[in-house]
Write an enzyme that holds these catalytic residues in place. Sequence first.
Site, PDB file in Angstrom:
ATOM      1  N   GLU A 119       0.838  -1.212   0.000  1.00 10.13           N
ATOM      2  CA  GLU A 119       0.000   0.000   0.000  1.00 10.13           C
ATOM      3  C   GLU A 119       0.870   1.259   0.000  1.00 10.13           C
ATOM      4  O   GLU A 119       0.410   2.325   0.413  1.00 10.13           O
ATOM      5  CB  GLU A 119      -0.948   0.016   1.209  1.00 10.13           C
ATOM      6  CG  GLU A 119      -1.889  -1.176   1.324  1.00 10.13           C
ATOM      7  CD  GLU A 119      -3.026  -1.173   0.297  1.00 10.13           C
ATOM      8  OE1 GLU A 119      -3.065  -0.269  -0.560  1.00 10.13           O
ATOM      9  OE2 GLU A 119      -3.852  -2.093   0.341  1.00 10.13           O
ATOM     10  N   HIS A 214     -12.698  -3.433   3.638  1.00  6.49           N
ATOM     11  CA  HIS A 214     -11.272  -3.780   3.662  1.00  6.49           C
ATOM     12  C   HIS A 214     -10.622  -3.430   5.004  1.00  6.49           C
ATOM     13  O   HIS A 214     -10.147  -4.314   5.706  1.00  6.49           O
ATOM     14  CB  HIS A 214     -10.555  -3.071   2.489  1.00  6.49           C
ATOM     15  CG  HIS A 214      -9.088  -3.317   2.427  1.00  6.49           C
ATOM     16  ND1 HIS A 214      -8.305  -2.993   1.341  1.00  6.49           N
ATOM     17  CD2 HIS A 214      -8.210  -3.831   3.335  1.00  6.49           C
ATOM     18  CE1 HIS A 214      -7.055  -3.316   1.557  1.00  6.49           C
ATOM     19  NE2 HIS A 214      -6.963  -3.817   2.775  1.00  6.49           N
TER      20      HIS A 214
END
Length: 273
Positions: A119, A214
Site C-alpha cells: 500500500e 477492507h
Amino acid sequence: MRSILDYRPELQDVINEVAEVTGYLWQKGWAERNGGNITVNITEFADDEMKAMPAIAPKMQIGKVLPQLKGTFFYAKGTGKRMRDLARHPMQNGAVIRICDDCASYEIIADEVVLPTSELPSHLSMQNYLLETGSKYKATLHTHPIELVAMSHNPKFLQEGVMTKTLWSMIPETLAFAPLGLGIVPYEVPGSIELANATLEQIKKYDVVMWEKHGVCAVGLDIMDAFDQVDVLNKAANIYMCAKNMGFEPEGMTDKAIKDIQDIFHLPKMRPC
Ligand code: 2HA
Ligand code: ZN
C-alpha cells in the site's frame, strides 16, 4: 550485521513504538497473516552519515510523483511481512527507504532488502499531503479492525457522516479522541493508485478513513497516536455491535449531548497542525 539503529540510537525509540503497536494490532485480531502496513517519516533523524548511505537494492517506482517527499526517509513495514513478526524483529520485517530526487522512486538503504508495503502509494500520498500542509504528523497506519470493517458492509453506513455520527454517539470518549470522525473511501483494489488517490481526498478532512469492506487508514503525530484513534473508533463499533447482539438498536447520545461535549472540550473540527 551492523544495523542503522547502532549509529542512530534516537531512531530506536520510534522503531520500538512501531514494534509495540504492531504487537497490539496482532493481539486485537486486526492483523491476520500480512494484513496492514505502516510508514513513519524519520527524516528528522537523517544526519550526513545517514544521507550518504548507499542503496542496497535497485531503485523502485512509487507509481506517483510526490514533490514534497524529495530526499525524505521513511521506516516502512515490508510487503508480505507479519505484524506479529515485526513486533519482535522490526528491522527484518521493515526497511528504511529514501525517496529519490525525481520524487517518483525510492531506494532501500537499511537494514536488509525488505520491499516496502504493497500500500506504499496510499501511505506516501498521505505523507506527501502532511508535509505539504506543514503538519507535525509523522505516521500512517493501515489495519483491518474487525467491527469497523463489518459496519462498512452496510450501505447505510457509507453515506457521508452516518458512520461517524453512530460511532460518536456510542460513548463520549470516541468524540473526544477521534474528533474529526471517520471518512469513507468506496471500495477500490488494494494497493492501487485509485485507492491512494481516493484516500488522499478523504485524509484532507479526516485522521481516520474507512476503506469499504477492507480496513482503515489513519494518520497521527506518531504511530501510537494513529493507533489510538482507530482503537477508540473500533471500540465504539464494538459497543454498537454488542447492543445489536443483545437484540436492540442502541439509542446513542443525543445531538445535544454530542454538541455539548464538542463545545465544553473545544474539540477541533479540523486537523491541528
Ligand atoms: O499488506 O493489508 O491492504 C496487506 C494489506 C493490503
Ligand atoms: Zn489491507
